[in-house]
Design a protein around this motif. Structure first.
Motif, PDB file in Angstrom:
ATOM      1  N   ASP A   1      -4.005   3.102  -8.382  1.00 44.21           N
ATOM      2  CA  ASP A   1      -4.941   2.921  -6.948  1.00 44.21           C
ATOM      3  C   ASP A   1      -4.640   4.090  -6.139  1.00 44.21           C
ATOM      4  OD1 ASP A   1      -6.168   1.179  -5.492  1.00 44.21           O
ATOM      5  OD2 ASP A   1      -4.937  -0.698  -6.284  1.00 44.21           O
ATOM      6  N   ASP A   2      -6.290   4.756  -5.808  1.00 42.57           N
ATOM      7  CA  ASP A   2      -6.516   5.314  -4.802  1.00 42.57           C
ATOM      8  C   ASP A   2      -5.703   4.944  -3.180  1.00 42.57           C
ATOM      9  OD1 ASP A   2      -7.131   6.894  -5.944  1.00 42.57           O
ATOM     10  OD2 ASP A   2      -9.431   6.992  -5.827  1.00 42.57           O
ATOM     11  N   ALA A   3      -5.944   3.556  -3.051  1.00 41.98           N
ATOM     12  CA  ALA A   3      -5.193   2.737  -2.103  1.00 41.98           C
ATOM     13  C   ALA A   3      -3.601   2.734  -2.244  1.00 41.98           C
ATOM     14  CB  ALA A   3      -5.563   1.343  -2.106  1.00 41.98           C
ATOM     15  N   VAL A   4      -2.663   2.979  -2.668  1.00 39.30           N
ATOM     16  CA  VAL A   4      -1.555   2.376  -2.935  1.00 39.30           C
ATOM     17  C   VAL A   4      -1.061   4.527  -2.944  1.00 39.30           C
ATOM     18  CG1 VAL A   4       0.539   2.145  -3.728  1.00 39.30           C
ATOM     19  CG2 VAL A   4      -1.935   0.791  -3.700  1.00 39.30           C
TER      20      VAL A   4
ATOM     21  N   GLY B   1       0.561  -1.020  -0.147  1.00 39.92           N
ATOM     22  CA  GLY B   1      -0.067  -0.004  -0.350  1.00 39.92           C
ATOM     23  C   GLY B   1       0.812   1.286   0.355  1.00 39.92           C
TER      24      GLY B   1
END
Length: 933
Positions: free
Chosen positions: A416-419, A344
């Motif tokens: 990716d918004d999660a990374v 992440g």
């Protein structure tokens, strides 16, 4: 009785300035616990002197020694060539207060401490070395400075203190290609970009050495330049002969300085333990104090514990480059992508073919997910020594993935918004990848974290941060690509070397993020970073990528007109002078003004040349002298021509047809953005010529340029932070603030006010923000100093709240070492607790910082909100120039854009701060920037 220096004696000359800078850059920041004084360089300097004393025995033991420093003033070389060392940056703010302490340290070690105004340390060492040599003694210069190598030989040698290796005639020849007595000739030809010694364009050290070896010496070479076979080289020497001779005068050391002391005063003396221990204790150098006390059998004084160095990151293992991977195929990259998604957090860095994000091509990408986990993806390295392909292009090295395939695999995780993607100056990487269709989000930037924490105390480049915070020295880029004429592009670097270098960058970035992220909260700057720094990356990347159109033909016409104007002014100047001379030569101009014309006020430097600075010429012009006034006009036109009308067309991107400036977020200490390559923030706006240059910035077909500019924003902020009832009421009522101030100060009615009285009030209104003095106001208004001081005294009498604000702000800065803006930006105030001339500048900077910083914060907040506010309009934000935003918009949407942008700008302080005065934005529109402003 002191023995006269002569045969059998050995003089050591220590390059003190080199010791200081080496100590400063080699160690992490360190401050004295008792008062926060920066002492890192002093600590390193003292350790180096102590080691020198401890290692002094043996055949190389000195009988005489001195530490020689550069003086802060300009030298005689600036009179010869005003641009000498003009490119040198100012010393770091946290280093400046340490300079006098290193002199004090030298004396505490009982070593002669020498510096002379108007001369560089190199000249002092040259003179002492020549004296000692002529007296029959030996000389060792402890320095690796190439400029000192001209002294080597005949009893003079150098010692490289870093490598601990002697530098003799053989080493000098290895570096310069000639014997020491011809080093000056080679340097005069090759020039020096660091010191801004011009030399001969296009001739480097190697070519210069070949020419000197062939012709024997510089004068012979210049006299016989017509014999040189290569046409370009021959013409270069002929055209630049005078400049080359000037360069020789700049690089030649002065061996005959008239020193006010003799060699006998430099006798080596043992330190006085009491004096040395007192200094070390006062500096709070605990370890060195203990060592010195033990060495002299004395009781070590009690020293308070030193603060923990910022570089300590004990929980992480040391960097091990041998663990890095080179990703050459899809399988390896797919595995890394999976790891990135799981962790992440990713540190990323791009390697490219150049520094211009709009033109550079991607060569490779480095990745890191934590300590010891880093890799490099080579994408466009070329084979060394391979013939080109059928179309003449380079052949790619083996073992690289296709660029398109690598980006396809990386794109999902990079978007990716999660990374979280971490970069060091990530705006560069963001733009490179955006041009290839990959838009990184979310992002973090270690450079901006450092800036939020330490604006004004040191630079924020990765190499410096790595040494300061990680205690790690990164691989220098020049080790891979070389320098000068032999420099290669990164694509030519072998993959194995590139991989080690690039992967290290990624891992260092990850470690810096790990170190700095928690510090943001501890130092209470996390909010400022999150709201004012990090969001600017995407906003500025969009503006820079859009660029702005220019009318190159208009600029060419202006250049021609400027050339004609300059020629006309030259004729006028020569007529007034009574003869022709080189107007660009300060020496010749000074002789005309003060010798031939006999004007008063001439000040001669040590070389006998007169100063002809703008300040001097303005004073002469104010007295009614036409010649200096015309010279000022000539200089102004010349600068506009070279800086803008000639240069701007060269910045047009061939692919977009637009000029793309680059904004530095972490430039100015107060948060102001800086524009470079080209600089579009310093185009004059109050002169006819400056406005005509702005006419060259044009809208595209069917478009208009719109400008929105805050009105007197810094005065409005001053009214708020100092809580000045009269100013606040005036801003609420929308009356002329300068006329109101004049009325308050001088007791005159606003109606029918004399414009001169208003002008004086305006000068004070704006000057007080910058802590203007009576002397400064007198110069601005061309009035006696006593009268100017009286105006300032009256101003503070009428507005006592301003004096209270100033005193309060300076007191806070002295106590905390920094000030804060209304929005939490921390602006460090190094030097605020020092004495001497620098203290006044530090005080003025502290007073101004919360005001200018708040103005910078407000326009940043507006810029961050602007893309969303104008998202549905056919408009783009193009430029930011201090308090002004410039847009390009379709003709049919001009009014809608102005309404939307004005709303954002006038409410930008809210909801964080509700100002006591309204923010007002002026708007304009036109076919070009000049019409819109």
């Amino acid at each position: 009785m002191t023995e006269t220096f002569g045969k059998g004696h050995h003089l050591h000359l220590i390059d003190g300035s080199a010791f200081i800078f080496r100590a400063y850059h080699a160690l992490p920041p360190l401050t004295r616990r008792s008062d926060g004084l920066p002492i890192g360089a002093v600590a390193g300097f003292c350790n180096m002197l102590w080691k020198y004393i401890q290692d002094g025995s043996g055949p190389n033991e000195p009988t005489h020694v001195a530490v020689v420093f550069d003086h802060s003033s300009k030298t005689f070389r600036n009179e010869i060539y005003p641009l000498y060392k003009a490119n040198r940056p100012e010393p770091p703010q946290d280093l400046r207060p340490q300079f006098p302490l290193t002199r004090e340290a030298t004396r505490a070690f009982n070593i002669a401490c020498i510096e002379t105004e108007g001369f560089e340390a190199d000249d002092i060492m040259a003179s002492l070395a020549c004296q000692a040599r002529d007296a029959g003694g030996r000389v060792t210069i402890i320095s690796s400075d190439k400029d000192l190598m001209q002294l080597v030989g005949n009893g003079v040698e150098m010692m490289d203190p870093i490598k601990n290796k002697p530098i003799g005639p053989d080493e000098v020849r290895e570096k310069f290609g000639v014997a020491p007595d011809r080093v000056i000739d080679v340097q005069a030809l090759a020039g020096d970009s660091v010191d801004n010694v011009p030399g001969a364009p296009g001739i480097g050290i190697k070519t210069a050495a070949q020419l000197i070896e062939e012709f024997g010496d510089l004068e012979t070479l210049l006299a016989r330049a017509g014999e040189i076979k290569q046409p370009k080289r021959r013409q270069t020497l002929i055209d630049n002969a005078d400049l080359i001779r000037i360069s020789k005068r700049l690089v030649e050391l002065d061996c005959r300085m008239d020193l006010d002391f003799g060699l006998d005063s430099l006798t080596m003396r043992a330190p006085d333990p009491d004096a040395l221990l007192e200094f070390l204790t006062r500096m709070e150098f605990r370890t060195l104090t203990t060592r010195v006390a033990e060495r002299f059998g004395a009781e070590a004084p009690v020293v308070s514990d030193q603060p923990v160095l910022a570089a300590a990151v004990a929980e992480l293992p040391p960097i091990d480059r041998s663990r890095y991977e080179t990703i050459r195929d899809e399988a390896a990259l797919i595995a890394w992508v999976a790891e990135i998604a799981e962790k992440g957090v990713l540190a990323i860095d791009t390697e490219t073919t150049g520094l211009d994000e709009m033109r550079a091509d991607l060569v490779g990408i480095s990745l890191s997910t934590g300590p010891g986990r880093a890799a490099y993806i080579p994408l466009a390295h070329v084979s060394e020594g391979m013939a080109g392909d059928l179309f003449g292009g380079p052949v790619l090295a083996e073992g690289q993935m296709p660029l398109e395939r690598a980006l396809a695999l990386l794109k999902p995780v990079l978007e990716d918004d999660a990374v979280l993607k971490i970069g060091q100056n990530i705006k560069y990487d963001y733009k490179i990848l955006a041009r290839l269709g990959v838009h990184m989000a979310p992002i973090d930037d270690t450079m901006l974290m450092s800036y939020a924490l330490n604006a004004g105390t040191h630079n924020h480049g990765m190499d410096e941060l790595a040494e300061r915070y990680l205690g790690h020295k990164c691989i220098p880029i020049k080790d891979l690509i070389g320098s000068g004429k032999s420099q290669i592009g990164f694509a030519q670097v072998p993959v194995d070397k590139a991989s080690e270098y690039a992967a290290e960058d990624a891992e260092v970035t990850w470690r810096l993020w790990h170190r700095l992220r928690p510090e943001l909260s501890r130092s209470k700057v996390a909010t400022a970073y999150e709201l004012l720094e990090r969001p600017m990356v995407g906003v500025l990347a969009g503006m820079e990528t859009t660029g702005i159109r220019i009318d190159a033909d208009h600029l060419r016409r202006m250049s021609a007109a400027f050339a004609q104007k300059m020629a006309q002014l030259e004729d006028e100047i020569h007529g007034l002078a009574g003869g022709r001379f080189n107007i660009g030569s300060p020496k010749q101009l000074g002789e005309i003004l003060f010798d031939r014309m006999g004007l008063a006020g001439g000040k001669q430097g040590k070389t006998g040349a007169y100063s002809t600075s703008a300040e001097v010429l303005e004073d002469l012009a104010a007295e009614g002298n036409d010649l200096p006034a015309r010279v000022l006009d000539w200089r102004a036109i010349s600068k506009l021509k070279s800086t803008y009308t000639d240069a701007l067309p060269l910045h047009v991107n061939p692919d977009t047809g637009r000029v793309h400036t680059s904004y530095s977020i972490a430039g100015a200490q107060t948060g102001r953005l800086a524009s470079t390559d080209p600089n579009l923030q310093n185009i004059p706006v109050r002169t006819d010529e400056g406005r005509r240059i702005r006419e060259a910035f044009v809208a595209g077909p069917g478009m208009r340029i719109v400008s929105l500019d805050y009105s007197q924003i810094e005065l409005r902020i001053l009214a708020h932070v100092a809580s000045i009832p009269a100013l606040k009421q005036a801003f609420h009522d929308g009356i002329d603030i300068h006329a109101m101030t004049a009325s308050q100060m001088f007791g005159v009615a606003v109606e029918g006010m004399d414009p001169m009285i208003r002008r004086r009030a305006k000068a004070i209104n704006f000057g007080v923000i910058y802590g203007i003095s009576g002397f400064g106001l007198a110069r601005n208004l061309r009035i006696p100093r006593a009268e100017a001081q009286s105006f300032i005294d009256t101003y503070f009498e009428r507005f006592p709240e301003i004096r209270a604000y100033m005193d309060r702000t300076v007191a806070e800065a002295k106590q905390d070492g920094y000030v804060r803006t209304l929005f939490g930006r921390r602006i460090n105030t190094p030097g605020i607790n020092q004495n001497g001339p620098a203290a006044g500048g530090a005080r003025r900077a502290a007073i101004n910082a919360p005001i200018q910083g708040a103005a910078a914060d407000i326009i940043r907040r507006a810029m961050i909100r602007m893309p969303e506010a104008i998202r549905d309009l056919p408009a783009k934000m193009l430029l930011q120039v201090h308090d002004e935003l410039v847009f390009e918009v379709e003709e049919t949407a001009v009014d809608a854009l102005i309404d939307a942008a004005r709303q954002v700008m006038e409410s930008a302080a809210e909801p964080a701060i509700r100002l006591d005065v309204p923010l007002v934005v002026d708007a304009g529109q036109g076919a070009n920037w000049a019409e819109a402003h």
